[in-house]
Design a protein around this motif. Structure first.
Motif, short mmCIF file in Angstrom:
data_model
loop_
_atom_site.label_atom_id
_atom_site.label_comp_id
_atom_site.label_asym_id
_atom_site.label_seq_id
_atom_site.Cartn_x
_atom_site.Cartn_y
_atom_site.Cartn_z
N ASN A 7 0.73 -1.12 0.05
CA ASN A 7 0.11 -0.10 -0.10
C ASN A 7 0.69 1.38 0.10
O ASN A 7 0.42 2.14 -0.59
CB ASN A 7 -0.94 0.00 1.29
CG ASN A 7 -2.03 -1.00 1.00
OD1 ASN A 7 -2.42 -1.31 0.07
ND2 ASN A 7 -2.74 -1.22 2.43
N LYS A 8 2.03 1.18 0.69
CA LYS A 8 2.65 2.28 1.07
C LYS A 8 3.55 2.63 -0.30
O LYS A 8 3.43 3.78 -0.93
CB LYS A 8 3.96 2.19 2.04
CG LYS A 8 4.74 3.53 2.23
CD LYS A 8 5.67 3.28 3.21
CE LYS A 8 6.40 4.69 3.63
NZ LYS A 8 7.20 4.60 4.68
N ALA A 11 0.95 3.93 -2.65
CA ALA A 11 0.85 5.59 -2.53
C ALA A 11 1.95 6.34 -3.02
O ALA A 11 1.67 7.33 -3.40
CB ALA A 11 0.43 5.58 -0.89
N LEU A 12 3.15 5.98 -2.71
CA LEU A 12 4.25 6.49 -3.06
C LEU A 12 4.16 6.82 -4.50
O LEU A 12 4.60 8.10 -5.07
CB LEU A 12 5.57 6.05 -2.56
CG LEU A 12 5.73 6.32 -1.15
CD1 LEU A 12 6.82 5.41 -0.48
CD2 LEU A 12 5.95 7.74 -0.66
N ARG A 14 1.86 6.69 -6.62
CA ARG A 14 0.59 7.81 -7.01
C ARG A 14 1.11 9.35 -6.69
O ARG A 14 0.97 10.11 -7.41
CB ARG A 14 -0.53 7.54 -6.17
CG ARG A 14 -1.42 6.35 -6.67
CD ARG A 14 -2.95 6.20 -6.04
NE ARG A 14 -2.90 5.94 -4.54
CZ ARG A 14 -2.96 5.01 -4.11
NH1 ARG A 14 -3.14 3.73 -4.83
NH2 ARG A 14 -3.11 4.76 -2.89
N LEU A 15 1.84 9.35 -5.45
CA LEU A 15 2.44 10.81 -5.07
C LEU A 15 3.41 11.00 -6.21
O LEU A 15 3.02 12.21 -6.73
CB LEU A 15 2.83 10.73 -3.86
CG LEU A 15 3.00 12.05 -3.23
CD1 LEU A 15 1.70 12.69 -2.92
CD2 LEU A 15 3.79 11.69 -1.90
N SER B 81 -6.14 9.03 -0.22
CA SER B 81 -5.32 7.95 -0.46
C SER B 81 -5.33 7.80 -2.08
O SER B 81 -4.31 7.25 -2.71
CB SER B 81 -6.08 6.86 -0.06
OG SER B 81 -7.18 6.26 -0.65
N ASN B 82 -6.14 8.31 -2.88
CA ASN B 82 -5.86 8.17 -4.26
C ASN B 82 -4.86 9.15 -4.77
O ASN B 82 -4.28 8.69 -5.78
CB ASN B 82 -7.37 8.82 -4.99
CG ASN B 82 -8.30 7.82 -5.38
OD1 ASN B 82 -7.88 6.54 -5.81
ND2 ASN B 82 -9.66 7.85 -5.28
N GLU B 83 -4.50 10.10 -4.23
CA GLU B 83 -3.57 10.93 -4.42
C GLU B 83 -2.23 10.66 -3.97
O GLU B 83 -1.28 11.01 -4.51
CB GLU B 83 -3.77 12.56 -4.00
CG GLU B 83 -5.12 12.98 -4.35
CD GLU B 83 -5.03 13.89 -5.74
OE1 GLU B 83 -4.16 14.82 -5.57
OE2 GLU B 83 -5.72 13.48 -6.56
N GLY B 84 -2.25 9.84 -3.24
CA GLY B 84 -1.20 9.11 -2.63
C GLY B 84 -0.59 9.79 -1.51
O GLY B 84 0.55 9.39 -1.11
N ILE B 86 -1.95 9.43 1.59
CA ILE B 86 -1.95 8.45 2.68
C ILE B 86 -2.39 7.00 2.00
O ILE B 86 -2.64 6.83 0.97
CB ILE B 86 -3.12 8.77 3.62
CG1 ILE B 86 -4.42 8.85 2.96
CG2 ILE B 86 -3.01 10.23 4.04
CD1 ILE B 86 -5.74 8.99 3.71
N TYR B 87 -2.02 6.17 2.88
CA TYR B 87 -2.43 4.55 2.50
C TYR B 87 -2.99 3.96 3.66
O TYR B 87 -2.43 4.15 5.06
CB TYR B 87 -1.00 4.12 1.94
CG TYR B 87 0.10 3.96 3.01
CD1 TYR B 87 0.87 5.14 3.03
CD2 TYR B 87 0.50 2.83 3.57
CE1 TYR B 87 2.17 4.96 3.98
CE2 TYR B 87 1.35 2.77 4.51
CZ TYR B 87 2.25 4.06 4.81
OH TYR B 87 3.33 4.05 5.40
N SER B 88 -3.67 2.91 3.60
CA SER B 88 -3.95 2.13 4.58
C SER B 88 -3.00 1.05 4.86
O SER B 88 -2.25 0.54 4.35
CB SER B 88 -5.49 1.36 4.14
OG SER B 88 -5.09 0.58 3.23
N THR B 98 2.07 9.44 3.62
CA THR B 98 3.40 9.12 2.88
C THR B 98 4.37 10.52 2.75
O THR B 98 5.42 10.37 2.59
CB THR B 98 3.28 8.76 1.19
OG1 THR B 98 2.10 9.86 0.82
CG2 THR B 98 2.55 7.51 1.17
#
Lengths: 20, 101
Positions: A7-8, A11-12, A14-15, B81-84, B86-88, B98
């Protein structure tokens, strides 16, 4: 734990994709 | 008698070039350069501020944001979370940020 790291990483990514 | 040597106490010469122009979006008091709404920012900041390794529980989020509905918190979380940002973590109710600073 693997799930959290995945997940991390996702997420990274996506960021990072947004910040390009 | 007035001493001219002392500067007036009220002048906060705290200039932050380039950062101040962004904040003026209607009445929305603070909207930093990251393009998030105030609500999304609050959620993000709370998640950021959580020291626990598993992150912040959705329940805690709800308890700390009384003025927001569950739906709007969920929406903010979804967006973040879509934008990245945060994440679960351990489950879908725990979130970590993040954005390392």
């Amino acid at each position: 734990l693997v799930r959290i790291q995945k997940n991390k990483a996702a997420a990274l990514l996506r960021l990072a994709a947004r910040n390009v | 008698t007035k001493s001219a040597s002392q500067p007036p106490a009220g002048t906060a010469s705290f200039s932050n070039p380039g950062m101040n122009e962004v904040g003026n979006f209607g009445g929305n008091s603070f909207m930093p350069a990251n393009g998030l709404t105030a609500a999304q920012n609050q959620v993000l900041n709370l998640i950021k501020a959580c020291p626990r390794p598993e992150g912040l529980n959705f329940h805690d989020l709800k308890n700390q944001l009384h003025h927001m509905t569950v739906a709007s918190i969920k929406q903010a979380v979804d967006f973040l979370s879509n934008e990245g940002h945060i994440y679960s973590t351990v489950d879908d109710d725990h979130f970590k940020s993040t954005d390392a600073e």
